[in-house]
Design a protein around this motif. Structure first.
Motif, PDB file in Angstrom:
ATOM      1  N   THR A  97       1.638   1.696  -3.711  1.00 25.81           N
ATOM      2  CA  THR A  97       0.521   1.900  -4.633  1.00 25.81           C
ATOM      3  C   THR A  97      -0.281   3.147  -4.301  1.00 25.81           C
ATOM      4  O   THR A  97      -0.809   3.779  -5.192  1.00 25.81           O
ATOM      5  N   GLU A  98      -0.348   3.481  -3.028  1.00 26.85           N
ATOM      6  CA  GLU A  98      -1.167   4.620  -2.636  1.00 26.85           C
ATOM      7  C   GLU A  98      -0.770   5.883  -3.400  1.00 26.85           C
ATOM      8  O   GLU A  98      -1.611   6.634  -3.854  1.00 26.85           O
ATOM      9  N   ASP A  99       0.526   6.108  -3.546  1.00 27.44           N
ATOM     10  CA  ASP A  99       0.968   7.316  -4.217  1.00 27.44           C
ATOM     11  C   ASP A  99       1.348   7.081  -5.663  1.00 27.44           C
ATOM     12  O   ASP A  99       1.552   8.016  -6.414  1.00 27.44           O
ATOM     13  N   THR A 147      -2.545   6.851  -7.517  1.00 27.80           N
ATOM     14  CA  THR A 147      -3.640   7.742  -7.135  1.00 27.80           C
ATOM     15  C   THR A 147      -3.271   9.177  -7.517  1.00 27.80           C
ATOM     16  O   THR A 147      -2.111   9.458  -7.822  1.00 27.80           O
ATOM     17  N   ASP A 167      -7.964  15.611 -10.213  1.00 29.06           N
ATOM     18  CA  ASP A 167      -8.610  14.730  -9.234  1.00 29.06           C
ATOM     19  C   ASP A 167      -8.149  15.140  -7.839  1.00 29.06           C
ATOM     20  O   ASP A 167      -7.022  15.608  -7.670  1.00 29.06           O
ATOM     21  N   LYS A 169      -0.113  11.179  -6.538  1.00 30.14           N
ATOM     22  CA  LYS A 169       1.156  11.065  -7.261  1.00 30.14           C
ATOM     23  C   LYS A 169       1.557  12.419  -7.863  1.00 30.14           C
ATOM     24  O   LYS A 169       2.731  12.801  -7.811  1.00 30.14           O
ATOM     25  N   GLU A 222      -4.872  -4.127  -8.166  1.00 29.84           N
ATOM     26  CA  GLU A 222      -4.865  -4.186  -6.705  1.00 29.84           C
ATOM     27  C   GLU A 222      -5.499  -5.495  -6.223  1.00 29.84           C
ATOM     28  O   GLU A 222      -5.065  -6.081  -5.233  1.00 29.84           O
ATOM     29  N   TYR A 253      -5.400  13.486   1.666  1.00 29.89           N
ATOM     30  CA  TYR A 253      -5.462  12.291   2.507  1.00 29.89           C
ATOM     31  C   TYR A 253      -6.706  12.399   3.394  1.00 29.89           C
ATOM     32  O   TYR A 253      -6.819  13.307   4.215  1.00 29.89           O
ATOM     33  N   ALA A 256      -6.470  15.337  -4.557  1.00 30.68           N
ATOM     34  CA  ALA A 256      -5.246  14.718  -4.019  1.00 30.68           C
ATOM     35  C   ALA A 256      -5.113  15.127  -2.564  1.00 30.68           C
ATOM     36  O   ALA A 256      -4.329  16.009  -2.206  1.00 30.68           O
ATOM     37  N   GLN A 311       0.825  -1.211   0.000  1.00 32.42           N
ATOM     38  CA  GLN A 311       0.000   0.000   0.000  1.00 32.42           C
ATOM     39  C   GLN A 311       0.862   1.266   0.000  1.00 32.42           C
ATOM     40  O   GLN A 311       0.517   2.262  -0.624  1.00 32.42           O
TER      41      GLN A 311
END
Lengths: 392, 310
Positions: free
Chosen positions: A219-221, A224, B83, A227, A303, B87, B85, A216
């Motif tokens: 992949t999270e950054d 999504t 989109d 990034k 994923e 958290y 961004a 994670q």
């Protein structure tokens, strides 16, 4: 500064994830209690019979033949599964790995000493995981020693063998054979209880579930919109990535400490006197989990695929390592495959600190764990080069 | 010059996303990039930010090449991605604070800038709340706060108002104008013609990876030969009125509809006086006359043959 901010923020975010807290800390605590209590029988009394017992000797004389005849006896076969072992050290290792529950060893001069009317020894070695199995084997060997399958015929004098392989047919005046009982653990240790065993294997398994965190964190950054924000910020992406994994590592430390301390004081689990090295092994396993997580994230097409791979791998690695219940690896394919299970090496390393297994076991396990980490990074570089270049 | 792009080319396989594009943006502008989805706006932005490798071309941001002055230039740019961004498991304050740190702000200055950014987007009273509880508009505003906390010289906003309510949209448009008044140059991409027309000082219309027109909105409208349209509001207009109006040479078309009488005439040939006279002569009471001027939608339609939302 930036790196620590990233690490702190990652730690903060993970510590707020109630589901992750539940699965990484509460669930192992519950499982340790349940498995430790429910499967205690594996470590005390279970259905007897077919106990895997190694037999090693370099003796080529009639003493060996006599003992082997004794072991071949049908009544003995009902209890023991005799596995010949060609090397003593290998036999000890198999005992430590629980592939054998007991190792019976005759010294090279066993027959000669008997022939000369000297005292001889039969060594019975066990791993100390159970009091039951060694006591059964000891009783059987003792019946051989005391019953006089090995004896000199009264008046025949030294050098004349008259074994017939029938237990219990003792003859007075037999040359004395000493039964040497010992185990591979330090003498001051208690035998492993179910809860001790599962505290270690569940700790290891749930640290391994941390593969998800490693996966994670990438992949999270990577996949999504974040990034774009990260890539346009004046921070090295490598720094950002390292910072994130430091944060993940922080959550591992909390998880490991909580499980060890809680089980030590609430369940009375025996973590021995070397808690710091045990934490060290667990943290090394965390690195392995993170690196495997990154590799899986990079080679997985989606994923969902990544989740399936991780779930499958952790379950298989735990099973092979005997995490759910002790298994007999034997000398076949399982004994080779287990080396690719990080759980196996982490458990072996921890058990080394708890029970002082054979020399070299710790080093070997650490090298394997480092090797698996390196392998994961190589896989990441080969299969994920394009994705990594997008990120770094 | 804030941005200078020359002969930029970007391809995805056989498809050319940016086709030999030239663009220059001066300091203090709100520069609008207008075009339908797939026109190449986001690809251009990503190229400018160094997020996408380009086949050829020359680019300078704030007078420097991004490749050789990476972090130095990045500190002067704020990016509002298309989109969201953010958290969701950090509070509004923590989200902005994280990026303030990543842009090198520290201590009291950082604290003040974070408070200021949240105040600017109207989220100061929500700073301790998690974005998962925010409306779409509030999330968009937080997305902006994270991009401006370090007070950049250039802010790039890629469709910052997608999918939000009109009230939040107006609030964001106002905040863009305020940022610009503070001396910040804005590059604003959108496929909402009204937004670009309302706030941008200069506009480039993109289609198929090329800029097909650029200038102020007035200059762009001058580019097309547009038929102006007016709607005459009278009670129950009849055929007599229609016939009389058709006699006016300058009128190209006269149609009676439920709205009223729709009249079209050539650009600059507005025969208003004669229309009023005929209405009066026919005995109708004039209730109103709505004149429709050309907008960027018309410009785009004329230049590309398609609407902005195609």
């Amino acid at each position: 500064m930036k790196l620590w901010k990233i690490a702190y923020t990652t730690f903060l975010r993970k510590s707020r994830d109630k589901q992750e807290l539940l699965t990484s800390i509460l669930l192992p605590l519950v499982l340790i209690l349940i498995l430790g209590s429910a499967l205690q029988g594996n470590f005390t009394s279970q259905t007897l019979g077919n106990i895997p017992v190694g037999f090693y000797t370099e003796d080529e004389g009639p003493g060996r033949e006599s003992f082997e005849e004794f072991l071949e006896h049908e009544e003995i076969r009902e209890w023991l599964n005799i596995i010949p072992v060609s090397d003593y050290e290998e036999g000890v290792k198999m005992v430590n790995d629980l592939d054998l529950l007991v190792l019976i060893s005759l010294p090279p001069d066993f027959s000669e000493r008997i022939s000369q009317g000297l005292e001889a020894e039969i060594e019975v070695l066990d791993a100390g995981v159970s009091e039951l199995y060694p006591s059964i084997v000891n009783s059987i060997v003792r019946s051989y020693v005391q019953g006089g399958n090995l004896y000199f015929a009264v008046g025949s004098g030294p050098g004349q063998w008259m074994g017939n392989g029938n237990p219990g047919e003792g003859t007075e005046g037999a040359t004395e054979v000493q039964l040497i009982e010992r185990n591979t653990f330090r003498g001051d240790n208690e035998p492993i209880r179910g809860i001790d065993y599962y505290a270690v294997t569940m700790l290891v398994m749930f640290v391994m579930w941390g593969i998800f965190s490693g996966s994670q964190s990438l992949t999270e950054d990577l996949f999504t919109p974040m990034k774009i924000r990260i890539n346009t910020a004046p921070v090295s992406r490598l720094n950002y990535f390292i910072g994130k994994n430091f944060g993940v590592l922080g959550t591992f430390i909390v998880q490991i400490l909580t499980i060890i301390l809680f089980t030590k004081y609430a369940y009375g689990v025996n973590w021995g006197e070397n808690i710091l090295p045990i934490i060290g092994i667990s943290l090394l396993l965390s690195f392995v989990a993170i690196s495997l997580g990154i590799a899986v994230a990079l080679i997985s097409p989606s994923e969902n695929a990544s989740t399936s791979i991780i779930n499958g791998f952790v379950v298989v690695a735990t099973y092979i390592a005997g995490g759910f219940f002790p298994i007999n690896h034997g000398e076949g394919i399982l004994s080779l495959v287990r080396n690719f299970s990080p759980n196996y090496h982490a458990q072996r390393g921890i058990f080394h600190f708890l029970y002082g297994t054979e020399p070299g076991a710790l080093t070997e396990s650490i090298l394997w764990l480092l090797g698996i980490t390196l392998f994961a990074f190589v896989i990441s570089l080969i299969f994920g080069r394009r994705r990594i270049s997008e990120y770094l | 010059m804030v941005l200078n792009v020359k002969d930029l080319v970007k391809r995805y396989g056989e498809e050319t996303a940016i086709d030999h594009l030239d663009l220059s943006i001066d300091e203090g502008e709100i520069f609008g990039l207008l075009g339908p989805n797939g026109a190449g706006k986001t690809t251009l932005i990503n190229s400018v930010l160094g997020l996408t490798k380009t086949e050829s071309g020359h680019m300078e941001v704030l007078g420097k090449k991004l490749a050789s002055n990476g972090n130095g230039v990045k500190k002067e740019i704020g990016v509002v991605p298309q989109d969201l961004a953010i958290y969701e498991d950090l509070t509004a304050y923590e989200n902005v604070d994280l990026f303030a740190s990543l842009y090198g702000l520290k201590g009291q200055q950082k604290k003040e800038r974070v408070e200021e950014a949240l105040e600017f987007v109207g989220l100061a009273d929500k700073k301790k709340q998690y974005p998962k509880k925010f409306s779409g508009g509030m999330k968009r505003r937080l997305n902006i706060a994270m991009a401006i906390v370090h007070q950049p010289k250039l802010v790039i906003m890629d469709e910052p108002t997608v999918g939000i309510d009109p009230q939040s949209r107006n609030q964001i448009l106002e905040s863009v104008k305020t940022l610009n008044q503070r001396g910040i140059t804005i590059i604003y991409t959108s496929h909402y013609m009204e937004e670009v027309e309302a706030i941008c000082t200069r506009i480039a219309i993109m289609d198929r990876g090329r800029i097909i027109a650029r200038g102020t909105k007035e200059e762009l409208k001058q580019l097309i030969d547009f038929e102006e349209k007016g709607i005459l509001l009278v009670d129950r207009p009849g055929e007599g009125l229609k016939t009389a109006l058709k006699a006016i040479e300058e009128l190209n078309d006269v149609e009676i509809s439920q709205e009223g009488v729709t009249l079209t005439w050539g650009k600059g040939n507005q025969p208003l006086t004669r229309i009023m006279r005929i209405v009066d002569e026919q005995g109708y009471q004039l209730k109103g006359l709505k004149i429709q001027e050309p907008n960027l939608e018309n410009v785009f339609l004329t230049l590309t043959g398609k609407t902005l939302r195609d």
